[in-house]
Design a protein around this motif. Structure first.
Motif, PDB file in Angstrom:
ATOM      1  N   GLU A 145       0.812  -1.217   0.000  1.00 19.10           N
ATOM      2  CA  GLU A 145       0.000   0.000   0.000  1.00 19.10           C
ATOM      3  C   GLU A 145       0.847   1.269   0.000  1.00 19.10           C
ATOM      4  O   GLU A 145       0.601   2.198  -0.774  1.00 19.10           O
ATOM      5  N   GLU A 265      -1.615  -8.217   2.163  1.00 15.96           N
ATOM      6  CA  GLU A 265      -2.631  -7.306   1.642  1.00 15.96           C
ATOM      7  C   GLU A 265      -3.424  -8.011   0.555  1.00 15.96           C
ATOM      8  O   GLU A 265      -2.899  -8.887  -0.136  1.00 15.96           O
ATOM      9  N   ILE A 267      -5.247  -7.761  -3.070  1.00 16.55           N
ATOM     10  CA  ILE A 267      -5.160  -6.967  -4.292  1.00 16.55           C
ATOM     11  C   ILE A 267      -6.167  -7.499  -5.302  1.00 16.55           C
ATOM     12  O   ILE A 267      -6.612  -8.646  -5.215  1.00 16.55           O
ATOM     13  N   ARG A 276      -6.742  -2.130  -5.760  1.00 12.83           N
ATOM     14  CA  ARG A 276      -7.357  -2.597  -4.526  1.00 12.83           C
ATOM     15  C   ARG A 276      -8.879  -2.717  -4.615  1.00 12.83           C
ATOM     16  O   ARG A 276      -9.471  -3.449  -3.830  1.00 12.83           O
TER      17      ARG A 276
END
Length: 326
Positions: A145, A265, A267, A276
């Motif tokens: 990010e 994270e 994606i 995102r």
């Protein structure tokens, strides 16, 4: 490299949830043509339904050895990227690279070219007239990010050969076998090419916080005692401080070793964009189709088309695809 599938699947890649099992998960490739009736084909082992990432590595294409006189070789017109870094690594041949950051250079065997897409970049890739056989891998790294809007960038490095007993290693990213690459990445990564003598067995000390993937290019090997065939990718979860790799072939075996800490994270990856949210991917596509300065322009490319158009988005919200449970 571009993902030139006419109908690219939408992939929402969740953070990996390793189970610390020392067993080797075998990932098999699928063939993907790079466009046209004489298209060069690549073998794609990542992403797939069984796995989204290995560390921050999110895309693994493996191609060749490809006779360019029959396939037409590689000619990928300018195309965009966001939210990722591309890693080009060749075994045989030569590819001319041009990008909207002003870089014009060659991809050659044993030399890494790493391009940072960040907020937006475009580039072209063309195998040169000197190339008769093209053979290598094209890899993508998802940016975290805090770095996914990083400025355009490009790094080149030719690693030295590290000789081991029964093998030799080129470390193009990260550290292995006492050698460290100076190439900068936004998450810790490992990338190396290994050549194993016929019948050789080596033990590599690795970071136990990393998950690892071993892509077999030529020959056949065993990893932690489990066979991994040519073109397969063997995955090992974090918690393993040593990798035992043995050549099972009556010839030299070549592998590409990838690694990194689990990417935590989620994606969405669609076509050549990493984002995102659905709306973000839509905006990236609209900006590319409109010729936005977000991606810039490639100078000097000569081909049948001046740029690759983006495929149509699916008539649905881009949806998650999760790793299988258990």
């Amino acid at each position: 490299m571009s993902n030139v599938e006419a109908d690219p699947a939408e992939l929402r890649c969740p953070a990996n949830n390793p189970d610390h099992d020392a067993e080797v998960q075998i990932l098999t490739p699928r063939d993907v043509p790079l466009g046209g009736p004489r298209a060069m084909k690549v073998r794609r082992t990542l992403p797939q339904r069984n796995r989204s990432f290995i560390g921050a590595w999110c895309f693994v294409d493996h191609y060749g050895p490809d006779d360019v006189t029959s396939s037409g070789g590689m000619d990928v017109a300018p195309h965009p990227h966001t939210g990722l870094q591309t890693v080009s690594w060749l075994f045989t041949g030569e590819v001319e690279h041009r990008d909207s950051g002003g870089v014009h250079g060659m991809v050659r065997p044993g030399e890494i070219n790493l391009m940072t897409g960040g907020r937006g970049i475009c580039h072209s890739e063309v195998s040169t007239a000197r190339t008769s056989v093209l053979h290598g891998v094209q890899l993508w790294v998802a940016l975290p990010e805090e770095a996914r809007n990083a400025p355009r960038g490009f790094q080149h490095y030719a690693p030295d050969v590290v000789d081991l007993d029964g093998a030799c290693v080129r470390v193009f990213l990260g550290s292995l076998a006492g050698d460290t690459s100076p190439v900068d990445t936004f998450t810790p990564l490992l990338g190396a090419e290994l050549l194993l003598d016929s019948g050789a067995e080596i033990t590599l000390t690795v970071d136990s916080s990393f998950e690892h993937g071993i892509l077999v290019d030529t020959g056949a090997v065993s990893v932690q005692g489990q066979p991994v065939k040519q073109a397969e990718l063997g995955y090992i979860a974090p918690g393993c401080p040593d990798l035992r790799i043995a050549s099972l072939a009556n010839e030299q075996s070549r592998i590409v070793l990838l690694g990194g800490p689990p990417f935590e994270e989620e994606i969405i990856m669609w076509w050549n964009f990493v984002g995102r949210t659905h709306d973000e991917i839509v905006a990236f596509r609209e900006a590319w189709e409109a010729g936005s300065d977000q991606f810039g322009e490639v100078s000097g490319y000569v081909g049948a088309v001046s740029r690759l158009p983006a495929p149509q988005l699916p008539n649905a919200q881009l949806r998650p695809r999760s790793n299988p449970k258990g």
